[in-house]
Design a protein around this motif. Structure first.
Motif, PDB file in Angstrom:
ATOM      1  N   TYR A   1      -2.938 -32.921  14.408  1.00  0.00           N
ATOM      2  CA  TYR A   1      -2.353 -33.656  14.849  1.00  0.00           C
ATOM      3  C   TYR A   1      -2.759 -34.229  16.116  1.00  0.00           C
ATOM      4  CZ  TYR A   1       0.956 -37.667  14.875  1.00  0.00           C
ATOM      5  OH  TYR A   1       1.820 -38.860  15.261  1.00  0.00           O
ATOM      6  N   VAL A   2      -2.448 -35.030  17.073  1.00  0.00           N
ATOM      7  CA  VAL A   2      -2.757 -35.655  17.953  1.00  0.00           C
ATOM      8  C   VAL A   2      -1.937 -36.802  18.094  1.00  0.00           C
ATOM      9  CG1 VAL A   2      -3.999 -36.875  20.365  1.00  0.00           C
ATOM     10  CG2 VAL A   2      -4.941 -35.090  18.855  1.00  0.00           C
ATOM     11  N   GLY A   3      -0.589 -37.224  18.785  1.00  0.00           N
ATOM     12  CA  GLY A   3       0.107 -38.367  18.592  1.00  0.00           C
ATOM     13  C   GLY A   3       0.660 -38.807  19.971  1.00  0.00           C
ATOM     14  N   GLY A   4       1.860 -39.561  19.903  1.00  0.00           N
ATOM     15  CA  GLY A   4       2.350 -39.848  21.480  1.00  0.00           C
ATOM     16  C   GLY A   4       3.460 -38.519  21.947  1.00  0.00           C
TER      17      GLY A   4
ATOM     18  N   LEU B   1       3.957 -38.939  12.865  1.00  0.00           N
ATOM     19  CA  LEU B   1       4.129 -37.478  13.514  1.00  0.00           C
ATOM     20  C   LEU B   1       5.174 -37.261  11.843  1.00  0.00           C
ATOM     21  CD1 LEU B   1       4.397 -34.831  15.025  1.00  0.00           C
ATOM     22  CD2 LEU B   1       6.380 -35.670  15.667  1.00  0.00           C
ATOM     23  N   ARG B   2       6.094 -37.936  11.275  1.00  0.00           N
ATOM     24  CA  ARG B   2       7.081 -37.932  10.512  1.00  0.00           C
ATOM     25  C   ARG B   2       5.913 -38.194   9.325  1.00  0.00           C
ATOM     26  NH1 ARG B   2      10.999 -41.491  11.818  1.00  0.00           N
ATOM     27  NH2 ARG B   2       9.784 -42.709  10.452  1.00  0.00           N
ATOM     28  N   GLY B   3       4.907 -38.737   8.750  1.00  0.00           N
ATOM     29  CA  GLY B   3       4.226 -38.622   8.014  1.00  0.00           C
ATOM     30  C   GLY B   3       3.487 -37.815   8.362  1.00  0.00           C
TER      31      GLY B   3
ATOM     32  N   GLU C   1       1.038 -25.175  17.607  1.00  0.00           N
ATOM     33  CA  GLU C   1       0.056 -25.645  17.931  1.00  0.00           C
ATOM     34  C   GLU C   1      -1.112 -26.716  17.318  1.00  0.00           C
ATOM     35  OE1 GLU C   1      -1.022 -21.782  15.368  1.00  0.00           O
ATOM     36  OE2 GLU C   1       0.088 -22.890  15.724  1.00  0.00           O
ATOM     37  N   TYR C   2      -0.766 -26.946  16.780  1.00  0.00           N
ATOM     38  CA  TYR C   2      -1.263 -28.049  16.124  1.00  0.00           C
ATOM     39  C   TYR C   2      -1.298 -29.396  16.654  1.00  0.00           C
ATOM     40  CZ  TYR C   2      -5.194 -25.337  13.201  1.00  0.00           C
ATOM     41  OH  TYR C   2      -5.641 -23.890  12.787  1.00  0.00           O
TER      42      TYR C   2
ATOM     43  N   PHE D   1      -6.330 -35.115  12.511  1.00  0.00           N
ATOM     44  CA  PHE D   1      -5.997 -36.629  12.133  1.00  0.00           C
ATOM     45  C   PHE D   1      -5.098 -36.933  14.019  1.00  0.00           C
ATOM     46  CE2 PHE D   1      -2.627 -39.537  11.535  1.00  0.00           C
ATOM     47  CZ  PHE D   1      -2.815 -40.065  10.433  1.00  0.00           C
ATOM     48  N   CYS D   2      -5.140 -38.479  14.137  1.00  0.00           N
ATOM     49  CA  CYS D   2      -4.606 -38.685  15.609  1.00  0.00           C
ATOM     50  C   CYS D   2      -4.189 -40.346  14.711  1.00  0.00           C
ATOM     51  CB  CYS D   2      -5.841 -39.151  16.191  1.00  0.00           C
ATOM     52  SG  CYS D   2      -7.529 -37.935  16.619  1.00  0.00           S
ATOM     53  N   ALA D   3      -3.118 -40.082  15.438  1.00  0.00           N
ATOM     54  CA  ALA D   3      -2.031 -41.460  15.630  1.00  0.00           C
ATOM     55  C   ALA D   3      -2.408 -42.679  15.402  1.00  0.00           C
ATOM     56  CB  ALA D   3      -0.546 -41.645  16.193  1.00  0.00           C
ATOM     57  N   SER D   4      -3.938 -42.743  16.412  1.00  0.00           N
ATOM     58  CA  SER D   4      -4.313 -44.405  16.715  1.00  0.00           C
ATOM     59  C   SER D   4      -6.369 -43.707  17.026  1.00  0.00           C
ATOM     60  CB  SER D   4      -4.117 -45.030  17.968  1.00  0.00           C
ATOM     61  OG  SER D   4      -4.533 -44.159  19.638  1.00  0.00           O
TER      62      SER D   4
END
Length: 351
Positions: free
Chosen positions: A180-183, A198-200, A215-216, A245-248
């Motif tokens: 996961y790549v997020g804020g 991130l919760r999703g 680490e993911y 999976f990226c948040a944007s």
């Protein structure tokens, strides 16, 4: 310079009546209003916003408060809102906070907005309790995109559900090592969207019986550059993911660039997914969860104009606004493909 007295003399009416007609206030017939408007245009009269405020009228200006105007989502929302406001004769006063907390406080918790505009559009920022109290007490009507405030209309998508849609697509393709790549956990302006997405991500993997791996999870700060850095970190792991999976979409574009630089084939060795349906997504084959971005700006602007209109009505005649949640949908393109148990990132082991 032509003044309101000149317009009043031209049409043979009082300055008070001319002022009400030009500000589209009740108590003036449509025939009179049209006659005043035509005379004002003929004489070249332009109302001073400052004078309108002093007279208790409208400035015909809407403030749009955005965290970053350079990011695609916010710029596109502003475009949608501005198209509606322009049609109704309103100008836009744009406040870009630039990720700065001091600027946020100056804009959302001071008189900077109180007397300069007729309404405020807040994009992507969840007001704090203090900000909410201030805005309710001092500011003109408020409408929000991607956030909520009690008593004010808002429009958004269900960000947690949008993340689940994207994750489920990757799970259905057989992926189990999904990063996961997020804020950032320390976003300076406290966005609600990164937390929900991130919760999703976490809840979907947990429901699928897949252990969460620290680490993911990494940060891309909702920029292409951040996605590039995060993608490089993930692809350098001893046990790299088979999907990210990226948040944007902007972060996903950065991840795709990192994969290309390292010779990692997409989707042969790595699947990449985003959220938004960015303008470039279809041209680079990016799988994503589409959200109606322009429409969110348009709906928020219409809601705000309606609240402004209803302020002229008796309280008993006003309609309460709620939260509008728009649908998000999967758009599967060529950046995602079936997981291969034997796939591996060049130079790294696969388990």
């Amino acid at each position: 310079m032509t003044g309101i007295n000149d317009v009043a003399h031209e049409v043979g009416l009082s300055t008070a009546t001319v002022s009400r007609a030009l500000r589209n206030l009740p108590g003036v017939s449509e025939e009179t209003r049209q006659r005043v408007v035509e005379a004002a245009q003929r004489l070249g009269y332009v109302a001073s916003p400052a004078a309108s405020v002093l007279a208790g009228g409208e400035t015909r200006t809407i403030a749009v408060v955005a965290p970053f105007v350079t990011r695609w989502f916010f710029a596109t929302v502003v475009e949608g809102a501005e198209s509606v406001l322009r049609q109704h004769g309103y100008d836009v006063l744009l406040y870009s906070l630039g990720g700065d907390q001091a600027t946020r406080s100056r804009v959302l918790h001071s008189h900077q907005l109180t007397k300069r505009v007729d309404g405020v559009l807040v994009l992507g920022i969840e007001p704090t309790d203090d900000e909410e109290l201030w805005l309710h007490t001092h500011a003109p009507p408020v409408s929000l995109v991607g956030a909520r405030m009690e008593g004010c209309p808002s429009v958004s998508i269900d960000d947690e559900r949008a993340a689940r849609i994207g994750l489920q697509h990757l799970l259905d393709l057989g992926h189990r090592r999904i990063a996961y790549v997020g804020g950032s956990a320390t976003e300076p302006l406290d966005f609600s969207t990164p937390r929900a997405r991130l919760r999703g991500y976490r809840s979907t993997l947990t429901t699928a019986g897949i252990p969460l791996r620290a680490e993911y999870e990494t940060y891309g700060h909702f920029t292409i550059e951040g996605g590039f850095e995060a993608g490089g970190e993930l692809l350098s792991l001893e046990d790299p993911p088979t999907a990210i999976f990226c948040a944007s979409d902007e972060m996903a574009i950065g991840v795709l660039s990192a994969a290309r630089e390292r010779g990692v084939s997409v989707p042969g060795q790595l699947s990449v997914m985003g959220i938004d349906d960015h303008l470039l997504a279809r041209y680079i084959g990016l799988s994503t969860v589409r959200q109606p971005v322009v429409e969110q700006g348009q709906i928020a602007a219409r809601n705000l104009l309606e609240v402004i209109r209803q302020r002229r009505l008796a309280p008993s005649d006003r309609v309460l606004f709620g939260d509008t949640v728009l649908p998000a949908e999967l758009v599967a393109r060529t950046s995602t493909g079936p997981a291969d148990a034997d796939r591996s990132v060049p130079g790294r082991r696969s388990t």
